[in-house]
Design a protein around this motif. Sequence first.
Motif, PDB file in Angstrom:
ATOM      1  N   THR A  86       0.828  -1.204   0.000  1.00 12.28           N
ATOM      2  CA  THR A  86       0.000   0.000   0.000  1.00 12.28           C
ATOM      3  C   THR A  86       0.865   1.259   0.000  1.00 12.28           C
ATOM      4  O   THR A  86       0.626   2.198  -0.779  1.00 12.28           O
ATOM      5  N   PHE A  87       1.872   1.286   0.867  1.00  9.98           N
ATOM      6  CA  PHE A  87       2.753   2.452   0.971  1.00  9.98           C
ATOM      7  C   PHE A  87       3.530   2.661  -0.331  1.00  9.98           C
ATOM      8  O   PHE A  87       3.593   3.773  -0.875  1.00  9.98           O
ATOM      9  N   GLY A  88       4.116   1.578  -0.844  1.00 11.48           N
ATOM     10  CA  GLY A  88       4.869   1.678  -2.084  1.00 11.48           C
ATOM     11  C   GLY A  88       3.980   2.060  -3.254  1.00 11.48           C
ATOM     12  O   GLY A  88       4.382   2.848  -4.126  1.00 11.48           O
ATOM     13  N   GLY A  89       2.757   1.522  -3.268  1.00 13.31           N
ATOM     14  CA  GLY A  89       1.820   1.867  -4.327  1.00 13.31           C
ATOM     15  C   GLY A  89       1.431   3.332  -4.294  1.00 13.31           C
ATOM     16  O   GLY A  89       1.334   3.992  -5.334  1.00 13.31           O
ATOM     17  N   LEU A  90       1.242   3.868  -3.095  1.00 12.40           N
ATOM     18  CA  LEU A  90       0.893   5.284  -2.961  1.00 12.40           C
ATOM     19  C   LEU A  90       2.061   6.195  -3.368  1.00 12.40           C
ATOM     20  O   LEU A  90       1.841   7.294  -3.887  1.00 12.40           O
ATOM     21  N   LEU A  91       3.287   5.733  -3.147  1.00  9.41           N
ATOM     22  CA  LEU A  91       4.452   6.519  -3.579  1.00  9.41           C
ATOM     23  C   LEU A  91       4.459   6.687  -5.104  1.00  9.41           C
ATOM     24  O   LEU A  91       4.954   7.691  -5.629  1.00  9.41           O
ATOM     25  N   VAL A  92       3.908   5.701  -5.798  1.00 10.03           N
ATOM     26  CA  VAL A  92       3.792   5.787  -7.257  1.00 10.03           C
ATOM     27  C   VAL A  92       2.555   6.580  -7.652  1.00 10.03           C
ATOM     28  O   VAL A  92       2.592   7.428  -8.557  1.00 10.03           O
ATOM     29  N   ALA A  93       1.433   6.319  -6.968  1.00  2.00           N
ATOM     30  CA  ALA A  93       0.148   6.882  -7.376  1.00  2.00           C
ATOM     31  C   ALA A  93      -0.001   8.376  -7.061  1.00  2.00           C
ATOM     32  O   ALA A  93      -0.557   9.125  -7.871  1.00  2.00           O
ATOM     33  N   VAL A  94       0.472   8.816  -5.908  1.00  2.00           N
ATOM     34  CA  VAL A  94       0.259  10.205  -5.495  1.00  2.00           C
ATOM     35  C   VAL A  94       0.838  11.214  -6.488  1.00  2.00           C
ATOM     36  O   VAL A  94       0.151  12.194  -6.840  1.00  2.00           O
ATOM     37  N   PRO A  95       2.085  11.049  -6.983  1.00  2.00           N
ATOM     38  CA  PRO A  95       2.570  12.002  -7.998  1.00  2.00           C
ATOM     39  C   PRO A  95       1.702  12.008  -9.260  1.00  2.00           C
ATOM     40  O   PRO A  95       1.501  13.079  -9.865  1.00  2.00           O
ATOM     41  N   LEU A  96       1.173  10.846  -9.649  1.00  2.00           N
ATOM     42  CA  LEU A  96       0.306  10.782 -10.830  1.00  2.00           C
ATOM     43  C   LEU A  96      -0.991  11.550 -10.587  1.00  2.00           C
ATOM     44  O   LEU A  96      -1.472  12.288 -11.465  1.00  2.00           O
ATOM     45  N   PHE A  97      -1.560  11.381  -9.398  1.00  2.00           N
ATOM     46  CA  PHE A  97      -2.780  12.128  -9.052  1.00  2.00           C
ATOM     47  C   PHE A  97      -2.496  13.630  -9.025  1.00  2.00           C
ATOM     48  O   PHE A  97      -3.306  14.432  -9.511  1.00  2.00           O
ATOM     49  N   ALA A  98      -1.357  14.009  -8.449  1.00  2.00           N
ATOM     50  CA  ALA A  98      -1.017  15.429  -8.339  1.00  2.00           C
ATOM     51  C   ALA A  98      -0.857  16.077  -9.713  1.00  2.00           C
ATOM     52  O   ALA A  98      -1.382  17.174  -9.966  1.00  2.00           O
ATOM     53  N   VAL A  99      -0.143  15.401 -10.607  1.00  4.88           N
ATOM     54  CA  VAL A  99       0.049  15.929 -11.963  1.00  4.88           C
ATOM     55  C   VAL A  99      -1.289  16.036 -12.689  1.00  4.88           C
ATOM     56  O   VAL A  99      -1.565  17.033 -13.370  1.00  4.88           O
ATOM     57  N   THR A 100      -2.132  15.013 -12.538  1.00  5.28           N
ATOM     58  CA  THR A 100      -3.444  15.023 -13.186  1.00  5.28           C
ATOM     59  C   THR A 100      -4.299  16.171 -12.683  1.00  5.28           C
ATOM     60  O   THR A 100      -4.931  16.886 -13.472  1.00  5.28           O
ATOM     61  N   TYR A 101      -4.293  16.361 -11.372  1.00  8.47           N
ATOM     62  CA  TYR A 101      -5.107  17.431 -10.791  1.00  8.47           C
ATOM     63  C   TYR A 101      -4.614  18.813 -11.223  1.00  8.47           C
ATOM     64  O   TYR A 101      -5.404  19.667 -11.652  1.00  8.47           O
ATOM     65  N   LEU A 102      -3.308  19.024 -11.127  1.00  9.72           N
ATOM     66  CA  LEU A 102      -2.746  20.336 -11.445  1.00  9.72           C
ATOM     67  C   LEU A 102      -2.898  20.684 -12.930  1.00  9.72           C
ATOM     68  O   LEU A 102      -3.048  21.854 -13.285  1.00  9.72           O
ATOM     69  N   SER A 103      -2.872  19.678 -13.786  1.00  7.46           N
ATOM     70  CA  SER A 103      -2.983  19.932 -15.225  1.00  7.46           C
ATOM     71  C   SER A 103      -4.430  19.979 -15.707  1.00  7.46           C
ATOM     72  O   SER A 103      -4.689  20.388 -16.845  1.00  7.46           O
ATOM     73  N   SER A 104      -5.371  19.570 -14.846  1.00  6.00           N
ATOM     74  CA  SER A 104      -6.773  19.504 -15.266  1.00  6.00           C
ATOM     75  C   SER A 104      -7.464  20.862 -15.247  1.00  6.00           C
ATOM     76  O   SER A 104      -8.453  21.070 -15.947  1.00  6.00           O
ATOM     77  N   GLY A 105      -6.969  21.768 -14.416  1.00  3.82           N
ATOM     78  CA  GLY A 105      -7.628  23.058 -14.272  1.00  3.82           C
ATOM     79  C   GLY A 105      -8.904  22.985 -13.462  1.00  3.82           C
ATOM     80  O   GLY A 105      -9.702  23.933 -13.454  1.00  3.82           O
ATOM     81  N   GLU A 106      -9.115  21.881 -12.753  1.00  8.75           N
ATOM     82  CA  GLU A 106     -10.309  21.735 -11.929  1.00  8.75           C
ATOM     83  C   GLU A 106     -10.316  22.755 -10.796  1.00  8.75           C
ATOM     84  O   GLU A 106      -9.316  22.957 -10.125  1.00  8.75           O
ATOM     85  N   LYS A 107     -11.460  23.380 -10.582  1.00  7.30           N
ATOM     86  CA  LYS A 107     -11.594  24.383  -9.533  1.00  7.30           C
ATOM     87  C   LYS A 107     -12.395  23.828  -8.369  1.00  7.30           C
ATOM     88  O   LYS A 107     -13.300  23.021  -8.553  1.00  7.30           O
ATOM     89  N   LEU A 108     -12.049  24.273  -7.168  1.00  3.55           N
ATOM     90  CA  LEU A 108     -12.787  23.845  -5.986  1.00  3.55           C
ATOM     91  C   LEU A 108     -14.204  24.404  -6.054  1.00  3.55           C
ATOM     92  O   LEU A 108     -14.398  25.614  -6.166  1.00  3.55           O
ATOM     93  N   SER A 109     -15.185  23.500  -5.975  1.00  5.95           N
ATOM     94  CA  SER A 109     -16.567  23.943  -6.095  1.00  5.95           C
ATOM     95  C   SER A 109     -17.287  24.024  -4.756  1.00  5.95           C
ATOM     96  O   SER A 109     -18.186  24.831  -4.576  1.00  5.95           O
ATOM     97  N   ASP A 110     -16.894  23.166  -3.799  1.00  8.74           N
ATOM     98  CA  ASP A 110     -17.573  23.171  -2.504  1.00  8.74           C
ATOM     99  C   ASP A 110     -16.674  22.546  -1.450  1.00  8.74           C
ATOM    100  O   ASP A 110     -16.692  21.341  -1.242  1.00  8.74           O
TER     101      ASP A 110
END
Length: 294
Positions: free
Chosen positions: A177-201
């Motif tokens: 789980t820990f090792g998997g999150l070390l891989v997954a979290v940067p992918l989530f961060a890049v996806t979020y930052l590049s998506s332009g999604e705005k906080l709605s609520d």
Amino acid sequence: MIKTSYISVIFIWSTTPLAIQWSSQAGPLFGVTSRMLIGLMTLALIFVLTKQRLTQSKDALIAYLAAGLGIYLSMSLVYWSAQFIPSGWISVIFGLSPIMTGVLSIYFLNENHFSLLKMLGMLLGVIGLLVIFSASESFGLNAVWGVCGIVAGTFTHALSAIFVKRINAPISGLEATFGGLLVAVPLFAVTYLSSGEKLSDLSAVTIYSILYLGMIATAIGFSMYYFILQKMDAVRVSLITLVTPICALYLGAAFNDELVTLSVVIGTVLVLLGLALFEFDKPTCRTKACSQST
């Protein structure tokens, strides 16, 4: 301790779908990214406090990659789909993961241990899924896409688990789980930052849901699950996947005003009955590797 962990896992898995939906109100990508980041930080703290070290062999690193990609793809699909369907449906459909894992094990692990009861269980599960899928049409086209997304996320989760097992690295569930999150979290961060999604609520409910999912569902929930998996027989552990969908449907109806139609009830019963037949038909599985395939 075992009973407490068992009851805790049922509670956590039952409440996770509803928490996912509430946390997604700020935006699905923000919800899943912040959850995984908090989960990673919590696990890092656990490793520091317990003075554990992450195994860094070649097989372990490949396993972390397989687990991380599975987390990233499956959770991305689940959070996207949670916008369109009731939270209870997430738990019901995700409950099919043991069946999907069993089918995939034939092709990727060379395990062929399907009896007539297991095949009947698979058939009932598929029929139940089709009934739920037909019910989603009355909720609109988005709900149909939501069901498809959860099915795809469940399949991705099962496929990731199969590859982690095939690699067979000498690591614990906590390390995976820990090792998997070390891989997954940067992918989530890049996806979020590049998506332009705005906080709605970003309400209090949303914040508490994200904290709950990150600290409890992701870090503690996985730890407790792997603990009981080591201490209890597979049949009793399998009961968790039968109890949580029912609890999740009830919680969604009680706390989120989610409509539970007759078609959904029928589909859920068929899915759970199929899962029960598939999981409890253990005599046909005689090897240690076979018994651990799901």
